[in-house]
Structure formats: structure tokens, C-alpha cells
Design an enzyme around this catalytic site. Structure first.
Site, PDB file in Angstrom:
ATOM      1  N   GLU A 443      -0.751  -5.813  -0.540  1.00  0.00           N
ATOM      2  CA  GLU A 443      -0.171  -4.379  -0.794  1.00  0.00           C
ATOM      3  C   GLU A 443       1.005  -3.952   0.273  1.00  0.00           C
ATOM      4  O   GLU A 443       0.988  -2.745   0.622  1.00  0.00           O
ATOM      5  CB  GLU A 443      -1.278  -3.277  -0.975  1.00  0.00           C
ATOM      6  N   GLY A 444       1.635  -4.940   0.857  1.00  0.00           N
ATOM      7  CA  GLY A 444       2.784  -4.737   1.577  1.00  0.00           C
ATOM      8  C   GLY A 444       2.248  -5.436   2.968  1.00  0.00           C
ATOM      9  O   GLY A 444       1.642  -4.724   3.654  1.00  0.00           O
TER      10      GLY A 444
END
Length: 662
Positions: A443-444
Site C-alpha cells: 500500500e505504498g
């Protein structure tokens, strides 16, 4: 478990003419890629943000203190579900089996469905439990401690899968159709990444070509599709070509995983999270009705980023659970293990690690709970807070697990199965380290989170002075920007000179047996110092500021520490007022703030005294082969396959690994 014949069937190919757009990966410049990312950002700040204000040098304690609390009925409903979930985790989940077999048993997933765990965040009118973000996170921390793979499954399904984007952007018809399924029976997944596209979505190659009949035809390949192997519903990001009646752009769709032309070509295996149902999914002429499009064409990235604003909180929530377990094992082991006549915990070298784990776990829980409660109340903009929680939680949890392995020594490196086989307690410390490592990428990645948060942190500056450093702006635009910037900075800069942090009695309500007020004064002073440093850097580098990723990363890390210190102090005061271990909470907050201040002071030193310039020179030398001689004397165990797999559009040539759980 092997796939059933039905799940392994090959799909017939619809007789649809192949689009000339299929498989054409866009060629984009760096500037064009940045423009795509910028267009996907939420441009406006409609509500106040505590973290944004910190980066601007304004310590808005009033936005987080007194600590917000859930409504009584929300807390009662949440606690009731947590009790049921705890019983299920204790009696039905065998984490060691999931690790050993690299798969979550079907009966466990079925049990979670019956418990309502798929619908924790879904409104009760759609058959969900309607839990708040606070209790959803507590549930993930609990189930993640039993099996991180199950925590990942539930999180991917609800935080980034079908429920969240539909909640924010779906039509009423879409909500009525899909949310009841997601609440009880259907697992969902989110598909954005491609083999050659990670954090640069401007190069997205998967296409959704209008079919002339009101629908779309999908072609492309998606990589690292968490839940994709077992999913029933998919959120897919694909590029719609611009044409008559179509604005085009990256667009979000809900796709039935059983649709003709959808093939799960491979189930990926990783160093950790061995029960993760993550795969490679191919789309070949997959028909999707227009009614399954989420939002408008071209809104896909904005939908994805907005979904992640709160979705990111699920990951640090599970990091909190990991910290709590690390603390428990460190306490029990360090009291039982003796060296040189006393428990190892009483040796300073080990004791400092235990103190770090305890203080950091307290602070991380404070960050997650505070951010989650602000998300529930919806009166603050928490996009930076959620991103900081993800960044800080993933980094600190890895450090805590690493310290636990060190405290355990050789037993920390030994597997739980091996420990059990020779008659010792089966403590999966090495598994915890492996499982947590992905969180710095999920997620990043940490590097991308630094850039994302830095962009938001300097938004106020770019809003008033961005045209001054934009090479494409006219002299007239620059003159106007200069005038606006002059007005803004004439008001803003003087406020960075002095503030409440310089007054000895400020924040006196945090002074009890342990005095936390000096830490809050430090946060106030340091926020102003950080804002001055950012302004100086923008003045110095101007348009080159975006290339100074080392500097921006340190700015963000300082902001993360200041946010964590604030949250820890506010939480300690909340617990004191509730007579809930308040004295001990103050001690932990004090310890954390002292540790954090050491890190902040070091980061400030590295803002201007670092090796960034020489590092860039060395990198150029490495890439040009200047240091290739240094690689001699070893063997490379990897094979000679391609760095990136071929993803040419077309029908799948592999068996379908899709394994829906009924």
C-alpha cells in the site's frame, strides 16, 4: 489444496474484434507521469488537518485534545464483536498450520464469513456489522496476531477491495447489488499493479475499450493481486481510450472474478505471509457492463487514493498487534533467561531494547487510535495522518520485531517448529520478522510514502508559489504568483519565530507525577523549526526541490515523530482522566518522547549534513559499470530469466488457479 476441475477450466474466448489499444503501454515523460499523479490528488482541504498544520509550523493541539472517543453504542457493539472474534481466533485458527501449509483452510474462511468478519466495516443496512474504524482496527490487530495472513485477507477485502470504493463513490444500485455479497459471502480484491507498473500509474497498460453496446472489454495482466486467488469480486483499474462520448483515462470497475476471460495464472509465494492468496490475474476480452464502472471515466486513480486515506489505517493497526506480542514475549523471556547471575532484562544492553518496544508500542497504538477516531468523526481531514500512521507503523514494527529476535538470540532465529521439536516453547519470532517486512512495501512503499506525504506537506507553499518554479508558466503567471506568495509569507513567516513552546508553563494540564508538558513544548518549537527548514529548502532549490528525496524523506520522518509524540501525550492524558493505568501511561509516553526527541535531533542534523551528493555520484558509477570489478569473486544463484515477465495481451496459456471459497 488443489484447484477443482471447475476452477481450472479454460475460458472460451468471446468473438469480439481485438482493439488496437490492447497491450499498448503508454509512453510518458517524467513530467506527464507527475501530472497524472497530481490530477489524482484531492486538491482541496475542506476540513482541518492536525498533521498538515504541524508541517506548516502550527501546533494545533485543540484538534486532538481532549482525545475524541467513540459513541457508547459503537463501543458496545465493537466490544461484543471483539469477544466473539477472540473466541474464534483461540478455538478455530491454527497459525502454525497456516504457516506450515502456506494456505488458510477453507473452513476458517467459511467460519469468518459466518461470524460476519467480511462485513465489519459495511453498514448494517447491507448486512454488515457497521463497526467504526476504531473497532475495525482493533479486530484486525486481534485476528492478525492469530495469523497475519488472515489479517491481510480481511484488510484487503474491506480496506481497498470492493466495499470501501463503493461506500465512497458507488451508485445506490451498485451498493444494493454488491455490498450484501461482500458483507457475508464474497471476498474482494483490488487490482492496480502490473508487472511493469508500480507507483507510476501513468504507464498503466490494462485497457477497458468501449464495446459500442454500453459496456467495456478488458485486456491486460495484473500482478500481486492480494486475495485475487480466492476473490469473487475484483476492483480493477484499467485505461479507457479517449474517443467520441468517452473522456477516457484510468477508470475503476467492479469485475466478477468468474467472468469469461479472467484467469488466475499463478499463486505467488513470499518470504512471509505464507497464507496470502496473492496472484497474477490475466484479463482477455472480459466484458464488463457500464453499470459496473465506479465513478466516471478517468476517476480511477482519485478513487484509489481517496479509498486509501482511511484504508491505510488497517496496516498500522496490525503493526500495533505485532508490537503488543513482541512486548509480551520480550517480557516473559527476558525475565526467565539469566546471564551472569541476573535476568537478561536487567542488563542495560537488553533493557534498552525492551524499553524501546514498550514505549513504541504505546505510541503506535496512540497514533492508530487517534487517527481512527478522527476518521470516524469525519471532522478532520486525515489523509496525512493515515499516511504517517502507515509509514511510521510499518517502519517501527519491523524494528521492534528485529529487536525481539536479537533479545531471543539464537532462539529468535530458530523456527517455532524446530523449537517445539526439541522441547522448548514454540515462539515464532523469526516468522514475525518475515511477516512484517512486507508492510514497508504494501500500500505504498516507504519511499513512495515519503514523497506522497511530502507533497501534501508542501501543498500550502505550492498553492501560493508553485507557478514561480513552474518552467511552463508565463512571466505574467509568475508575477501574479510572486505577489500572492509575498502576501502569504508576510503573514506566515513571522509566526515561525516565537510560540507557546517557549513559555515554561504552557500545556500545564499534562503535568502530574510525570511531566509531559516539556515534550509538547518541544513539539511546538520543533514544528516551527521544521517549517522554517522546509521554507529555506524551497527557497534554495526551488524547482529542483522535488528531486531532493533524501531531504524530503527526513522532513516527513521528523513530522511522523512529532505526530507520534503528540498522540502519545494525548492518549496518556486520556487514560489518566479515565483512571485506566494513567500513571503507567504517562511513564510510557515520557519514555517514548525522550527516545523520539533523540531521533528528531539526529534527523535535523542530517537535513543539511548528509551524503546525498556523493551517494548520487556513486549510483551513477554503479549504473555505468565503474565498480563492476567489486562484484567479482561470487556466484549469482538467480537464473537468466527476464527481469519483467512478458504480459502481451491475449488468451491465457496457463491453467486457472482461481479457488473460490464457498
Amino acid at each position: 489444496m488443489t484447484a477443482t476441475p471447475e476452477s481450472r477450466r479454460t475460458h472460451r474466448t468471446p468473438q469480439t474484434p481485438r482493439s488496437p489499444h490492447s497491450g499498448a503501454r503508454p509512453t510518458v515523460t517524467e513530467r506527464e507521469a507527475r501530472q497524472v499523479a497530481e490530477a489524482a490528488r484531492e486538491q482541496d482541504w475542506r476540513r482541518p488537518s492536525f498533521a498538515k498544520e504541524l508541517f506548516l509550523g502550527r501546533f494545533r493541539l485543540d484538534l486532538v485534545h481532549p482525545h475524541p472517543l467513540p459513541a457508547t453504542e459503537d463501543a458496545e457493539r465493537g466490544e461484543e464483536f471483539l469477544a466473539k472474534l477472540r473466541d474464534f481466533c483461540e478455538t478455530k485458527i491454527d497459525g502454525a498450520r497456516i504457516e506450515r501449509e502456506a494456505r488458510i483452510p477453507d473452513e476458517v474462511v467459511t467460519g469468518l464469513k459466518e461470524l460476519g468478519a467480511l462485513g465489519m466495516k459495511i453498514d448494517t443496512k447491507y448486512g454488515g456489522l457497521g463497526l467504526t474504524q476504531v473497532y475495525y482496527n482493533k479486530a484486525l490487530a486481534l485476528v492478525g496476531s492469530a495469523s497475519p495472513a488472515i489479517g491481510a485477507l480481511l484488510s484487503a477485502h474491506q480496506s481497498i477491495g470492493v466495499p470501501q470504493p463503493l461506500k465512497l463513490f458507488g451508485t445506490q444500485e451498485q451498493k444494493d447489488t454488491f455490498l450484501p455479497r461482500c458483507a457475508r459471502t464474497d471476498i474482494s480484491a483490488f487490482l492496480l499493479t502490473e508487472p511493469d507498473v508500480g507507483s507510476d500509474p501513468a504507464r498503466l497498460a490494462t485497457t477497458a475499450v468501449p464495446d459500442g453496446e454500453g459496456g467495456y472489454v478488458l485486456d491486460g495482466v495484473k500482478l500481486w493481486t492480494t486475495n485475487g486467488v480466492v476473490a469473487d469480486l475484483l476492483v480493477v483499474m484499467a485505461r479507457v481510450p479517449r474517443g467520441e462520448g468517452h473522456r477516457g483515462g484510468i477508470t475503476a470497475f467492479v469485475v466478477e472474478a468468474a467472468s469469461e476471460g479472467v484467469t488466475v495464472e499463478h499463486r505467488n509465494a513470499f518470504m512471509g505471509l505464507r497464507g496470502l492468496e496473492n496472484g497474477v490475474t490475466r484479463f482477455h476480452r472480459v466484458r464488463v457492463p457500464a453499470g459496473h464502472r465506479i465513478g466516471e471515466e478517468g476517476q480511477g486513480l482519485k478513487i484509489a487514493l481517496t479509498t486509501l486515506n482511511t484504508g491505510r489505517l488497517s496496516l498500522p493497526a496490525m503493526c500495533v498487534g505485532a508490537g503488543k506480542w513482541c512486548l509480551k514475549i520480550a517480557r516473559e523471556w527476558s525475565a526467565a533467561r539469566e546471564q551472569w547471575g541476573k535476568p537478561v532484562a536487567l542488563h542495560e544492553a537488553v533493557g534498552s531494547k525492551i524499553s524501546f518496544i514498550a514505549a513504541t508500542t504505546f505510541a503506535l497504538e496512540a497514533v492508530v487510535d487517534l487517527s481512527s477516531q478522527m476518521a470516524d468523526e469525519n471532522r478532520n481531514d486525515i489523509r496525512i495522518e493515515a499516511a504517517l500512521a502507515k509509514l511510521y507503523g510499518s517502519e517501527m514494527a519491523c524494528l521492534m520485531a528485529d529487536e525481539l529476535v536479537q533479545i531471543r538470540g539464537g532462539r529468535g532465529y530458530e523456527t517455532a517448529d524446530s523449537l517445539r521439536a526439541r522441547g522448548e516453547r514454540a515462539v515464532p519470532a523469526e516468522q514475525m520478522l518475515r511477516d512484517l517486512r512486507i508492510n514497508r512495501i504494501f500500500e505504498g512503499s516507504t519511499e513512495i510514502m515519503h514523497l506522497l506525504i511530502a507533497r501534501e506537506a508542501v501543498d500550502a507553499h505550492l498553492s501560493v508559489a508553485g507557478d514561480l518554479i513552474d518552467p511552463e508558466k508565463t512571466l505574467g503567471d509568475k508575477a501574479k504568483a510572486g505577489a500572492n506568495a509575498g502576501v502569504f509569507y508576510a503573514k506566515w513567516l513571522p509566526r515561525l519565530v516565537a510560540g507557546p513552546g517557549q513559555l515554561p508553563g504552557t500545556y500545564g494540564e499534562f503535568k502530574h507525577e510525570v511531566d509531559l508538558s516539556p515534550h509538547l513544548r518541544y513539539v511546538e518549537r520543533t514544528a516551527r523549526r521544521l517549517a522554517r527548514s522546509t521554507f529555506y529548502a524551497m527557497s534554495r532549490w526551488q524547482g529542483r526541490m522535488e528531486t531532493k528525496q533524501g531531504f524530503l524523506g527526513r522532513v516527513v520522518d521528523i513530522g511522523a515523530e512529532l505526530f507520534a509524540m503528540s498522540a502519545a501525550c494525548v492518549r496518556a492524558e486520556l487514560l489518566r482522566r479515565r483512571d485506566d493505568h494513567g500513571r503507567e501511561a504517562y511513564q510510557l509516553a515520557d519514555a517514548f518522547c525522550r527516545q523520539s526527541r533523540v531521533r528528531v535531533d539526529e534527523l535535523f542534523g542530517r537535513l543539511w549534513t548528509n551524503t546525498d551528493d556523493i551517494d548520487r555520484k556513486v549510483v551513477k558509477g554503479v549504473l555505468s559499470g565503474t565498480y563492476e570489478w567489486l562484484e567479482q569473486g561470487v556466484l549469482d544463484p538467480s537464473d537468466d530469466g527476464p527481469w519483467i515477465a512478458d504480459t502481451t495481451p491475449g488468451p491465457s496459456t496457463r491453467s486457472n488457479e482461481h479457488r473460490p471459497i464457498r
